[in-house]
Write a protein that holds these residues in place. Structure first.
Motif, short mmCIF file in Angstrom:
data_model
loop_
_atom_site.label_atom_id
_atom_site.label_comp_id
_atom_site.label_asym_id
_atom_site.label_seq_id
_atom_site.Cartn_x
_atom_site.Cartn_y
_atom_site.Cartn_z
N HIS A 1 6.03 8.75 -1.95
CA HIS A 1 4.59 9.08 -1.30
C HIS A 1 4.94 9.19 0.07
CE1 HIS A 1 2.30 7.07 -4.67
NE2 HIS A 1 3.58 6.45 -4.94
N PHE A 2 3.97 10.50 0.35
CA PHE A 2 3.95 10.90 1.88
C PHE A 2 2.46 10.55 2.51
CE2 PHE A 2 7.35 14.35 1.80
CZ PHE A 2 8.45 13.45 1.63
N ALA A 3 2.39 10.07 3.74
CA ALA A 3 1.18 9.91 4.25
C ALA A 3 0.33 11.08 4.50
CB ALA A 3 1.43 9.18 5.45
N ALA A 4 -0.86 11.04 4.41
CA ALA A 4 -1.73 12.21 4.70
C ALA A 4 -1.84 12.33 6.03
CB ALA A 4 -3.13 11.75 4.34
N GLU A 5 -2.14 13.54 6.64
CA GLU A 5 -2.30 13.87 7.87
C GLU A 5 -3.38 13.18 8.49
OE1 GLU A 5 -3.61 17.88 10.53
OE2 GLU A 5 -3.70 18.18 8.47
N GLY A 6 -2.85 12.50 9.94
CA GLY A 6 -3.64 11.59 10.45
C GLY A 6 -3.60 10.13 9.90
N TYR B 1 0.87 -1.34 -0.02
CA TYR B 1 0.06 -0.05 0.14
C TYR B 1 1.14 1.15 0.11
CZ TYR B 1 -2.93 3.95 1.28
OH TYR B 1 -3.76 5.17 1.62
N LEU B 2 0.35 2.27 -0.75
CA LEU B 2 1.09 3.41 -0.90
C LEU B 2 0.22 4.64 -0.71
CD1 LEU B 2 3.36 2.72 -4.18
CD2 LEU B 2 4.12 3.14 -1.78
N PRO B 3 0.51 5.70 0.30
CA PRO B 3 -0.43 6.66 0.15
C PRO B 3 -0.87 7.58 -0.95
CG PRO B 3 1.45 6.58 2.04
CD PRO B 3 1.95 5.72 0.94
N ASP C 1 -2.08 2.47 10.03
CA ASP C 1 -3.03 2.15 8.92
C ASP C 1 -2.21 1.81 7.60
OD1 ASP C 1 -4.89 3.69 10.56
OD2 ASP C 1 -4.29 5.62 9.94
N LEU C 2 -1.05 2.19 7.34
CA LEU C 2 -0.49 1.65 5.96
C LEU C 2 -0.23 0.28 6.03
CD1 LEU C 2 -0.15 4.94 5.72
CD2 LEU C 2 2.20 4.32 5.12
N GLY C 3 0.14 -0.29 7.48
CA GLY C 3 0.69 -1.43 7.33
C GLY C 3 -0.78 -2.45 7.32
N ALA C 4 -1.80 -1.94 7.69
CA ALA C 4 -3.13 -2.57 7.68
C ALA C 4 -3.74 -2.83 6.13
CB ALA C 4 -4.02 -2.21 8.75
N ARG C 5 -3.45 -1.95 5.55
CA ARG C 5 -3.99 -1.84 4.13
C ARG C 5 -2.88 -2.73 3.32
NH1 ARG C 5 -6.83 2.89 2.66
NH2 ARG C 5 -6.78 1.92 0.46
N ALA C 6 -1.85 -2.86 3.51
CA ALA C 6 -0.67 -3.76 2.92
C ALA C 6 -1.18 -5.50 3.33
CB ALA C 6 0.61 -3.49 3.38
N ALA C 7 -1.13 -5.43 4.75
CA ALA C 7 -1.66 -6.98 5.18
C ALA C 7 -3.20 -7.32 4.52
CB ALA C 7 -1.83 -6.73 6.69
N LYS C 8 -4.02 -6.61 4.52
CA LYS C 8 -5.13 -7.11 3.82
C LYS C 8 -4.88 -7.43 2.22
CE LYS C 8 -8.37 -4.16 6.79
NZ LYS C 8 -9.25 -3.08 6.95
N THR D 1 6.35 5.68 8.28
CA THR D 1 6.12 7.17 7.67
C THR D 1 7.22 7.77 8.14
OG1 THR D 1 4.94 7.12 10.05
CG2 THR D 1 3.63 6.70 8.00
N PHE D 2 8.13 7.88 7.30
CA PHE D 2 9.56 8.54 7.39
C PHE D 2 9.27 10.26 7.31
CE2 PHE D 2 13.86 6.35 7.96
CZ PHE D 2 13.24 5.34 8.86
N SER D 3 8.32 10.25 6.80
CA SER D 3 8.03 11.82 6.19
C SER D 3 7.92 12.41 7.71
CB SER D 3 6.98 12.23 5.42
OG SER D 3 5.86 11.75 6.13
N ARG D 4 7.51 11.89 8.83
CA ARG D 4 7.30 12.66 9.99
C ARG D 4 8.52 12.91 10.74
NH1 ARG D 4 2.01 10.37 10.18
NH2 ARG D 4 0.88 11.15 8.39
#
Length: 324
Positions: free
Chosen positions: A45-50, A13-15, A55-62, A143-146
């Protein structure tokens, strides 16, 4: 009879937000050409605010579970490799566990920075070989952008956010290099090189998350040398050679590192899965992300011999040889 940890499914999954190199030109003394020529990176890709690491891990897991034709109830264990967990505790893995509806088994994080997925896969392999687990979901999510300093052009242009996941399960093998699954692992670390790549904050020091700091030239030198060495070591353990390799799926940090390592291994670049141009360095997410993309592209096929290798802060580095 030999038990092997065999890949059953893979996903990523990518933001939604795509950040091209040109976005950095307005605030930094840099350019698209400068970034491309030195790193091979074109966008990330950068994760959205919040939007969090779990969240990213769960999308990839599914996505990986769907690819495997399995549900969360089929898992015995869940491992998340990350350096950017949502909270100091609990683990990102337990948060992913809840988000995917996994109500049994156990979950924990592994922190080896960019080498995290290799370390997590080696741990999953050990759990399966010991009989502790039959099916394990391994996720690399970041989320290295953080934790980037966006005034430091030497680091902020390199990293991106994303997640990749792999499901492995116990299967019978013949005990030789023709088996599917993990054939060998090789892990290392050397804490004397901590200052080459680190984050200048933490719970027991500054009480803040801090920012990523890196001595790029030194990391490059160690990376090329150590990645080739660990890959050769893992191949030796499996009684294989670079000539047997169908695909190198390396940590996607820098195209120059990837190219130099492949050259040292005498493996041509047309047998290397490269995604760094589209994702940047996603740390522990980069290898599972590249495995998923490689399969999606039609590059990686069942029966292919794959070498994954990575190096990250610590310094920590290692490799895994597996047959898809």
């Amino acid at each position: 009879m030999t038990i092997r940890a065999v890949v059953r499914g893979v996903g990523h999954y990518l933001p939604e937000r795509v950040v091209p190199n040109s976005e950095f030109e307005a605030r930094l003394d840099t350019s698209d050409e400068w970034i491309r020529s030195r790193t091979g990176i074109e966008r990330r890709h950068f994760a959205a605010e919040g939007e969090t690491t779990s969240d990213l891990g769960a999308r990839a897991a599914k996505a990986a579970l769907a690819d495997a034709g399995l549900g969360p109830e089929d898992l015995d264990a869940l491992i998340v490799a990350t350096s950017t967990a949502d909270l100091t505790f609990p683990s990102a893995a337990t948060m992913v566990q809840e988000k995917i509806g996994m109500r049994s088994g156990f979950a924990f994080d592994v922190q080896a920075v960019c080498a995290g997925f290799v370390f997590a896969l080696a741990n999953a392999n050990a759990l399966i070989l010991s009989g502790q687990a039959r099916r394990v979901l391994i996720i690399g999510a970041e989320t290295f952008s953080r934790i980037l300093d966006f005034d430091d052009r030497a680091t902020c242009v390199l990293f991106g956010d994303g997640a990749g996941a792999v499901v492995v399960e116990a299967a019978k093998g013949k005990g030789n290099a023709t088996d599917r699954g993990v054939l060998a692992t090789d892990l290392h670390s050397d804490g004397s090189h901590r200052e080459l790549l680190y984050v200048d904050g933490g719970v027991s020091t500054t009480g803040t998350s801090g920012h990523l700091r890196m001595q790029g030239n030194q990391v490059f030198r160690h990376a090329v040398e150590k990645l080739a060495e660990t890959a050769h070591a893992a191949l030796d353990k499996a009684d294989l050679t670079p000539a047997d390799v169908d695909w190198i799926v390396p940590h996607q940090a820098n195209l120059r590192i990837i190219t130099a390592t492949a050259s040292r291994m005498q493996v041509p670049m047309d047998r290397v899965v490269v995604t760094v141009q589209d994702h940047g360095n996603t740390s522990a997410a980069s290898i599972p992300l590249a495995l998923s993309v490689g399969k999606e592209r039609g590059q990686i096929k069942q029966g292919d011999l794959i070498v994954t290798e990575a190096i990250g802060g610590g310094l920590s580095w290692g490799s895994v040889v597996l047959r898809w």
